[in-house]
Design a protein around this motif. Structure first.
Motif, PDB file in Angstrom:
ATOM      1  N   ALA A 183       7.088 -24.542 -21.690  1.00 13.19           N
ATOM      2  CA  ALA A 183       7.783 -25.799 -21.419  1.00 13.19           C
ATOM      3  C   ALA A 183       8.297 -25.832 -19.987  1.00 13.19           C
ATOM      4  O   ALA A 183       8.260 -26.878 -19.326  1.00 13.19           O
ATOM      5  CB  ALA A 183       8.929 -25.993 -22.406  1.00 13.19           C
ATOM      6  N   GLY A 184       8.749 -24.680 -19.500  1.00 17.86           N
ATOM      7  CA  GLY A 184       9.213 -24.617 -18.117  1.00 17.86           C
ATOM      8  C   GLY A 184       8.098 -24.896 -17.126  1.00 17.86           C
ATOM      9  O   GLY A 184       8.294 -25.604 -16.136  1.00 17.86           O
ATOM     10  N   LEU A 185       6.917 -24.367 -17.382  1.00 12.64           N
ATOM     11  CA  LEU A 185       5.782 -24.584 -16.486  1.00 12.64           C
ATOM     12  C   LEU A 185       5.295 -26.024 -16.544  1.00 12.64           C
ATOM     13  O   LEU A 185       4.950 -26.623 -15.514  1.00 12.64           O
ATOM     14  CB  LEU A 185       4.657 -23.607 -16.823  1.00 12.64           C
ATOM     15  CG  LEU A 185       5.000 -22.135 -16.544  1.00 12.64           C
ATOM     16  CD1 LEU A 185       3.919 -21.213 -17.091  1.00 12.64           C
ATOM     17  CD2 LEU A 185       5.194 -21.902 -15.058  1.00 12.64           C
ATOM     18  N   PHE A 186       5.281 -26.607 -17.726  1.00 12.84           N
ATOM     19  CA  PHE A 186       4.908 -28.020 -17.812  1.00 12.84           C
ATOM     20  C   PHE A 186       6.002 -28.925 -17.224  1.00 12.84           C
ATOM     21  O   PHE A 186       5.717 -30.041 -16.783  1.00 12.84           O
ATOM     22  CB  PHE A 186       4.596 -28.412 -19.259  1.00 12.84           C
ATOM     23  CG  PHE A 186       3.165 -28.154 -19.632  1.00 12.84           C
ATOM     24  CD1 PHE A 186       2.160 -29.041 -19.293  1.00 12.84           C
ATOM     25  CD2 PHE A 186       2.808 -26.993 -20.314  1.00 12.84           C
ATOM     26  CE1 PHE A 186       0.832 -28.803 -19.624  1.00 12.84           C
ATOM     27  CE2 PHE A 186       1.491 -26.728 -20.653  1.00 12.84           C
ATOM     28  CZ  PHE A 186       0.490 -27.640 -20.299  1.00 12.84           C
ATOM     29  N   THR A 187       7.242 -28.429 -17.204  1.00 13.97           N
ATOM     30  CA  THR A 187       8.301 -29.165 -16.524  1.00 13.97           C
ATOM     31  C   THR A 187       8.022 -29.244 -15.027  1.00 13.97           C
ATOM     32  O   THR A 187       8.302 -30.265 -14.379  1.00 13.97           O
ATOM     33  CB  THR A 187       9.671 -28.507 -16.781  1.00 13.97           C
ATOM     34  OG1 THR A 187       9.971 -28.591 -18.185  1.00 13.97           O
ATOM     35  CG2 THR A 187      10.782 -29.200 -15.996  1.00 13.97           C
ATOM     36  N   LEU A 188       7.454 -28.170 -14.471  1.00 17.82           N
ATOM     37  CA  LEU A 188       7.036 -28.198 -13.065  1.00 17.82           C
ATOM     38  C   LEU A 188       6.014 -29.310 -12.848  1.00 17.82           C
ATOM     39  O   LEU A 188       6.112 -30.081 -11.882  1.00 17.82           O
ATOM     40  CB  LEU A 188       6.445 -26.843 -12.677  1.00 17.82           C
ATOM     41  CG  LEU A 188       5.944 -26.690 -11.236  1.00 17.82           C
ATOM     42  CD1 LEU A 188       7.084 -26.885 -10.241  1.00 17.82           C
ATOM     43  CD2 LEU A 188       5.300 -25.307 -11.049  1.00 17.82           C
ATOM     44  N   SER A 189       5.047 -29.410 -13.740  1.00 17.10           N
ATOM     45  CA  SER A 189       4.072 -30.500 -13.657  1.00 17.10           C
ATOM     46  C   SER A 189       4.748 -31.855 -13.808  1.00 17.10           C
ATOM     47  O   SER A 189       4.423 -32.820 -13.100  1.00 17.10           O
ATOM     48  CB  SER A 189       3.001 -30.337 -14.738  1.00 17.10           C
ATOM     49  OG  SER A 189       2.225 -29.183 -14.517  1.00 17.10           O
ATOM     50  N   SER A 190       5.694 -31.936 -14.733  1.00 20.07           N
ATOM     51  CA  SER A 190       6.392 -33.193 -14.974  1.00 20.07           C
ATOM     52  C   SER A 190       7.203 -33.632 -13.760  1.00 20.07           C
ATOM     53  O   SER A 190       7.343 -34.832 -13.497  1.00 20.07           O
ATOM     54  CB  SER A 190       7.309 -33.052 -16.191  1.00 20.07           C
ATOM     55  OG  SER A 190       7.922 -34.266 -16.524  1.00 20.07           O
ATOM     56  N   THR A 191       7.705 -32.668 -12.987  1.00 17.44           N
ATOM     57  CA  THR A 191       8.408 -33.008 -11.752  1.00 17.44           C
ATOM     58  C   THR A 191       7.481 -33.775 -10.815  1.00 17.44           C
ATOM     59  O   THR A 191       7.897 -34.710 -10.128  1.00 17.44           O
ATOM     60  CB  THR A 191       8.922 -31.732 -11.059  1.00 17.44           C
ATOM     61  OG1 THR A 191       9.783 -31.026 -11.959  1.00 17.44           O
ATOM     62  CG2 THR A 191       9.698 -32.055  -9.801  1.00 17.44           C
ATOM     63  N   GLY A 192       6.198 -33.380 -10.807  1.00 18.25           N
ATOM     64  CA  GLY A 192       5.211 -34.106 -10.012  1.00 18.25           C
ATOM     65  C   GLY A 192       4.988 -35.518 -10.516  1.00 18.25           C
ATOM     66  O   GLY A 192       4.909 -36.473  -9.730  1.00 18.25           O
ATOM     67  N   TYR A 207      -3.088 -44.081 -12.252  1.00 16.11           N
ATOM     68  CA  TYR A 207      -3.107 -42.622 -12.393  1.00 16.11           C
ATOM     69  C   TYR A 207      -2.315 -42.197 -13.630  1.00 16.11           C
ATOM     70  O   TYR A 207      -2.807 -41.415 -14.453  1.00 16.11           O
ATOM     71  CB  TYR A 207      -2.533 -41.946 -11.146  1.00 16.11           C
ATOM     72  CG  TYR A 207      -2.491 -40.444 -11.303  1.00 16.11           C
ATOM     73  CD1 TYR A 207      -3.613 -39.665 -11.019  1.00 16.11           C
ATOM     74  CD2 TYR A 207      -1.357 -39.806 -11.795  1.00 16.11           C
ATOM     75  CE1 TYR A 207      -3.594 -38.286 -11.210  1.00 16.11           C
ATOM     76  CE2 TYR A 207      -1.325 -38.437 -11.990  1.00 16.11           C
ATOM     77  CZ  TYR A 207      -2.443 -37.679 -11.698  1.00 16.11           C
ATOM     78  OH  TYR A 207      -2.429 -36.320 -11.907  1.00 16.11           O
ATOM     79  N   ASN A 208      -1.089 -42.683 -13.741  1.00 13.16           N
ATOM     80  CA  ASN A 208      -0.265 -42.287 -14.880  1.00 13.16           C
ATOM     81  C   ASN A 208      -0.888 -42.717 -16.206  1.00 13.16           C
ATOM     82  O   ASN A 208      -0.826 -41.979 -17.195  1.00 13.16           O
ATOM     83  CB  ASN A 208       1.135 -42.874 -14.743  1.00 13.16           C
ATOM     84  CG  ASN A 208       2.040 -42.019 -13.873  1.00 13.16           C
ATOM     85  OD1 ASN A 208       1.778 -40.842 -13.669  1.00 13.16           O
ATOM     86  ND2 ASN A 208       3.090 -42.613 -13.342  1.00 13.16           N
ATOM     87  N   ALA A 209      -1.496 -43.897 -16.228  1.00 19.43           N
ATOM     88  CA  ALA A 209      -2.091 -44.398 -17.472  1.00 19.43           C
ATOM     89  C   ALA A 209      -3.254 -43.526 -17.933  1.00 19.43           C
ATOM     90  O   ALA A 209      -3.472 -43.355 -19.137  1.00 19.43           O
ATOM     91  CB  ALA A 209      -2.560 -45.832 -17.275  1.00 19.43           C
ATOM     92  N   LEU A 210      -3.997 -42.958 -16.983  1.00 20.58           N
ATOM     93  CA  LEU A 210      -5.178 -42.162 -17.329  1.00 20.58           C
ATOM     94  C   LEU A 210      -4.877 -40.660 -17.344  1.00 20.58           C
ATOM     95  O   LEU A 210      -5.144 -39.964 -18.317  1.00 20.58           O
ATOM     96  CB  LEU A 210      -6.314 -42.458 -16.339  1.00 20.58           C
ATOM     97  CG  LEU A 210      -6.834 -43.897 -16.324  1.00 20.58           C
ATOM     98  CD1 LEU A 210      -7.860 -44.074 -15.212  1.00 20.58           C
ATOM     99  CD2 LEU A 210      -7.458 -44.261 -17.668  1.00 20.58           C
ATOM    100  N   ALA A 211      -4.320 -40.158 -16.265  1.00 20.99           N
ATOM    101  CA  ALA A 211      -4.166 -38.707 -16.104  1.00 20.99           C
ATOM    102  C   ALA A 211      -3.155 -38.108 -17.066  1.00 20.99           C
ATOM    103  O   ALA A 211      -3.325 -36.967 -17.523  1.00 20.99           O
ATOM    104  CB  ALA A 211      -3.779 -38.392 -14.662  1.00 20.99           C
ATOM    105  N   GLN A 212      -2.099 -38.866 -17.387  1.00 17.63           N
ATOM    106  CA  GLN A 212      -1.073 -38.334 -18.275  1.00 17.63           C
ATOM    107  C   GLN A 212      -1.630 -37.932 -19.635  1.00 17.63           C
ATOM    108  O   GLN A 212      -1.116 -37.021 -20.281  1.00 17.63           O
ATOM    109  CB  GLN A 212       0.044 -39.363 -18.461  1.00 17.63           C
ATOM    110  CG  GLN A 212       1.001 -39.446 -17.298  1.00 17.63           C
ATOM    111  CD  GLN A 212       1.948 -38.269 -17.260  1.00 17.63           C
ATOM    112  OE1 GLN A 212       1.616 -37.219 -16.708  1.00 17.63           O
ATOM    113  NE2 GLN A 212       3.110 -38.415 -17.841  1.00 17.63           N
TER     114      GLN A 212
END
Length: 301
Positions: free
Chosen positions: A182-191, A277-282
């Motif tokens: 979860a911490g590592l995906f939080t890094l992605s979520s910061t992006g 981007y958000n609509a597709l990549a997320q």
């Protein structure tokens, strides 16, 4: 002046104030935490605990945080989103305050009913929302800090809430895999939070809100966001490899590829490609979250 509204219109207005589109990632994080716990089965999707968890992480806690953000950002919204309920005059500050107080109490109660620790998490999330939006701290003004605290509230907190809700026993060793992933995906979520900042670039610039797009420019901010998004997921995949879960790790890496491809047009034109981007990549990022949760579940004794 507040506009008079009929009951149905008032209900729809409150729903708009709660911003339902923002609930989905938090609800998904709760689901991933539940899956990772090892105590969750797909039959639980119709269980009272899961339904309460969805209400908590969606309309209640996330809705509370969205209302708080609108309340404290009402002057900014006059520039960026003048049609929002408060700057548009549809909801008065008094009524907004009452709604926030009621929703905060309901959120804490719902969290406590699932597990007392989750009730504490809800309180932390509400405090985070104040830190993000309210003066004098207003972390939204402070470059990285705003995106980080939002990412924590959207990912780590609900993920760990889901884990705790369905775990038979809670210990640091049992929670560690979820904390790491979860911490590592939080890094992605910061992006991804950085990408959300492009839509309010004009108002943020005029109000001295130092988001990454304001501080570094659109192209550089998009590059930084892409690096964060990819790095968090790659590190999550490496962590799964280190746990001898190569198949799950390979799937997470494969899910990064379409995101990487979509980042090229994003970097070329951030303000016009951010929504696309958000609509597709997320979709690929959140799929990687679930794959990682399934990996953690599979490794449970």
């Amino acid at each position: 002046m507040q506009k008079p509204v009929q009951p149905l219109a008032a209900t729809l207005l409150i729903i708009r104030f709660l911003k339902p589109i923002t609930w989905i990632p938090v609800m998904w994080s709760f689901l991933c935490g539940a899956v990772a716990s090892g105590g969750f089965s797909w039959n639980d999707l119709t269980g009272q605990k899961f339904i309460l968890g969805m209400l908590l992480t969606g309309p209640l806690a996330t809705g509370t945080c969205q209302m708080l953000n609108d309340y404290f950002d009402r002057d900014l919204d006059k520039i960026n989103e003048p049609g929002r309920p408060i700057p548009g005059g549809d909801i008065s500050l008094k009524n907004a305050t009452i709604l926030i107080a009621v929703w905060s109490a309901l959120s804490i109660i719902a969290g406590w009913l699932i597990h007392p620790v989750i009730g504490l998490y809800v309180i932390i999330g509400i405090i985070n929302a104040h830190l993000y939006s309210a003066n004098p701290i207003k972390l939204k003004k402070r470059l990285w800090a705003g995106n980080i605290i939002v990412a924590l509230s959207y990912l780590i907190i609900p993920w760990m809430a889901g884990e705790i809700a369905y775990s038979s026993s809670i210990s640091l060793s049992s929670l560690t895999p979820s904390l790491v992933v979860a911490g590592l995906f939080t890094l992605s979520s910061t992006g991804t939070m950085t990408i959300n900042d492009f839509k309010s670039l004009e108002g943020d610039s005029r109000s001295a809100i130092r988001t990454l797009p304001v501080a570094f420019g659109e192209t550089n901010a998009a590059l930084i966001a892409a690096v964060l998004i990819n790095t968090g997921q790659l590190l999550a995949a490496l962590y799964l490899f280190s746990r001898e879960q190569g198949l799950y790790a390979a799937i997470v890496i494969l899910l990064i590829i379409p995101q990487f491809i979509l980042q090229f047009p994003l970097v070329r034109s951030p303000k016009t490609m951010d929504v696309r981007y958000n609509a597709l990549a997320q979709n690929f990022l959140v799929a990687g979250m679930l794959v990682s949760a399934l990996a953690i579940q599979a490794a449970r004794p």
